[in-house]
Design a protein around this motif. Sequence first.
Motif, PDB file in Angstrom:
ATOM      1  N   THR A  26       0.826  -1.220   0.000  1.00 47.62           N
ATOM      2  CA  THR A  26       0.000   0.000   0.000  1.00 47.62           C
ATOM      3  C   THR A  26       0.859   1.269   0.000  1.00 47.62           C
ATOM      4  OG1 THR A  26      -1.790  -1.199   1.062  1.00 47.62           O
ATOM      5  CG2 THR A  26      -1.907   1.187   1.157  1.00 47.62           C
ATOM      6  N   ARG A  44      -7.860   5.145  -2.191  1.00 46.58           N
ATOM      7  CA  ARG A  44      -8.797   4.017  -2.224  1.00 46.58           C
ATOM      8  C   ARG A  44      -8.280   2.880  -3.119  1.00 46.58           C
ATOM      9  NH1 ARG A  44     -14.445   5.719  -4.661  1.00 46.58           N
ATOM     10  NH2 ARG A  44     -14.121   7.558  -3.385  1.00 46.58           N
ATOM     11  N   GLY A 102      -7.394  -0.575  -1.500  1.00 47.81           N
ATOM     12  CA  GLY A 102      -8.220  -1.655  -2.041  1.00 47.81           C
ATOM     13  C   GLY A 102      -7.391  -2.698  -2.763  1.00 47.81           C
ATOM     14  N   ARG A 140     -13.235   1.122   6.442  1.00 48.50           N
ATOM     15  CA  ARG A 140     -13.474   1.544   5.053  1.00 48.50           C
ATOM     16  C   ARG A 140     -14.284   2.844   5.015  1.00 48.50           C
ATOM     17  NH1 ARG A 140     -17.257   1.453   1.100  1.00 48.50           N
ATOM     18  NH2 ARG A 140     -18.809   0.870   2.648  1.00 48.50           N
ATOM     19  N   PHE A 151     -13.160   6.458   3.254  1.00 49.54           N
ATOM     20  CA  PHE A 151     -13.970   7.197   2.278  1.00 49.54           C
ATOM     21  C   PHE A 151     -14.385   8.569   2.826  1.00 49.54           C
ATOM     22  CE2 PHE A 151     -14.722   4.552  -1.435  1.00 49.54           C
ATOM     23  CZ  PHE A 151     -14.163   3.354  -1.021  1.00 49.54           C
ATOM     24  N   GLY A 196      -5.527  -1.291   4.608  1.00 50.86           N
ATOM     25  CA  GLY A 196      -5.419  -2.235   3.486  1.00 50.86           C
ATOM     26  C   GLY A 196      -4.396  -3.321   3.728  1.00 50.86           C
ATOM     27  N   SER A 254     -11.845  -6.676  -0.094  1.00 54.56           N
ATOM     28  CA  SER A 254     -11.641  -6.476  -1.540  1.00 54.56           C
ATOM     29  C   SER A 254     -12.972  -6.231  -2.226  1.00 54.56           C
ATOM     30  CB  SER A 254     -10.982  -7.713  -2.167  1.00 54.56           C
ATOM     31  OG  SER A 254      -9.797  -8.002  -1.513  1.00 54.56           O
ATOM     32  N   TYR A 295     -14.203  -2.678  -1.339  1.00 52.62           N
ATOM     33  CA  TYR A 295     -13.449  -1.675  -2.090  1.00 52.62           C
ATOM     34  C   TYR A 295     -13.735  -1.791  -3.586  1.00 52.62           C
ATOM     35  CZ  TYR A 295     -10.707   0.488   1.587  1.00 52.62           C
ATOM     36  OH  TYR A 295     -10.332   1.224   2.675  1.00 52.62           O
ATOM     37  N   GLU A 302     -16.582   0.188  -5.005  1.00 43.38           N
ATOM     38  CA  GLU A 302     -16.325   1.622  -5.223  1.00 43.38           C
ATOM     39  C   GLU A 302     -15.195   1.839  -6.232  1.00 43.38           C
ATOM     40  OE1 GLU A 302     -18.184   3.788  -3.540  1.00 43.38           O
ATOM     41  OE2 GLU A 302     -19.110   2.437  -2.080  1.00 43.38           O
ATOM     42  N   GLY A 338     -12.228   0.490  -6.146  1.00 41.34           N
ATOM     43  CA  GLY A 338     -10.942   0.629  -5.454  1.00 41.34           C
ATOM     44  C   GLY A 338      -9.961  -0.499  -5.700  1.00 41.34           C
TER      45      GLY A 338
END
Lengths: 48, 346
Positions: B37, B48, B52, B95, B99, B200, B238, B241, B244, B246
């Motif tokens: 990440t 994101r 994600g 999460r 966001f 993440g 997963s 995310y 969206e 991600g």
Amino acid sequence: MIDLTAYSPAVQAGALVGAVLLEAFVLYVGYGALERVATPVLERVKRA
Amino acid sequence: MELFGIALATLVLFVGFGFMVGVLFGFFGMGGSFLVTPALLVMGYPARVAVGSGMAFVFGTAVIATLKHHDLGQVDYKLGGLMIVGTSVGIEVGRIGVFYLEELGLASGVIGVTYVVLLGAIGVFVTRNALKNDGSDSSGGGNHEAADEGIDPDAIPDIAKKIQSYRVPPMMTIAGGIQVSLWMVLGVAFATGLLSGFLGVGGGFIRMPAMFYLIGVPVPVAVGTDLFEIVFSGGIGSFLYGLEGGVDLSIVAPLLAGSALGARIGSAATGIVDEGDIKIYFGLMLLGGSIAVAFQQAGDYLGIEVFNTVGFALILLSAFMVSGAVIYSTITTMRSQASASAPSAD
């Protein structure tokens, strides 16, 4: 490539997770088979 | 030149980086995913997508590792099921936090600073531990193979013994006939899920010791159950995310392909190389990751692009240095073993 943009976000997200899962299984089996083939070869090289 | 819609250079970079991360994960049993990440953040991906995709990568890696531990009978499915419930709630809260922060324009900054603090703290702990033990002790480094050998009960801190002694009903029985409070299980699961959803990561580097110290789960079962749990928490994370947008498969697929191979080499290396010889590099790598994210944050804040480049180079260099040390030590140890066992002319 399969176009999933016409489907709902839930289907797209599910397909993504499924794709990662499938790749993980394929890699586990594939690299496992490779290891079984490569190990005896490496052992022979080590002993030579 | 492009392959599967990805620039070849990027593809090679991800497979190579995944390989290095896999070697580290296979050898140390933790820490590898912690680099992904921050690396994606440093490469300029939105928070994101970085979180994600990092989570999807952790999911794939955990599937492969769990398949191995399942064969060894080291998974408590009842405990794992309960952990999944608590972790799922934690991930969702984490999460939502990401966001919400993204809407405020603070996500990358807050996640980055959290990474700097966490990576720095763990890096200092591991490095100090390695220097103190001078490579003679393999405990506490997170190596699953070493962890499977068990930990001296005297090594459990008093505070952990005190926490384990609380018996808040309802109680449940886990592997080894141990009685634990359901609330403790759910509390640990929620806290680690929160971290997973926010950063993440799989959360294993905290959940595994938490299961042992706070719940009292035997170490081999804690390791297997932790991995089983990561499969579900990573999968759920997963999916959430992915809803969206991600999760970027063009990032996850090459990373996973590289890491699966690296993890096999790293796992095999645990039986050859002494972890104590490498642990100091691992601690320094975490510190390097911490400094890299700090550079990236400073670069964003001050508008100095070169800081981002320095940060990215530092992450790659740290991972390359430690995975290279593992492979180099493995080869040299194998060579010396081979020459020692070669028949003498005398």
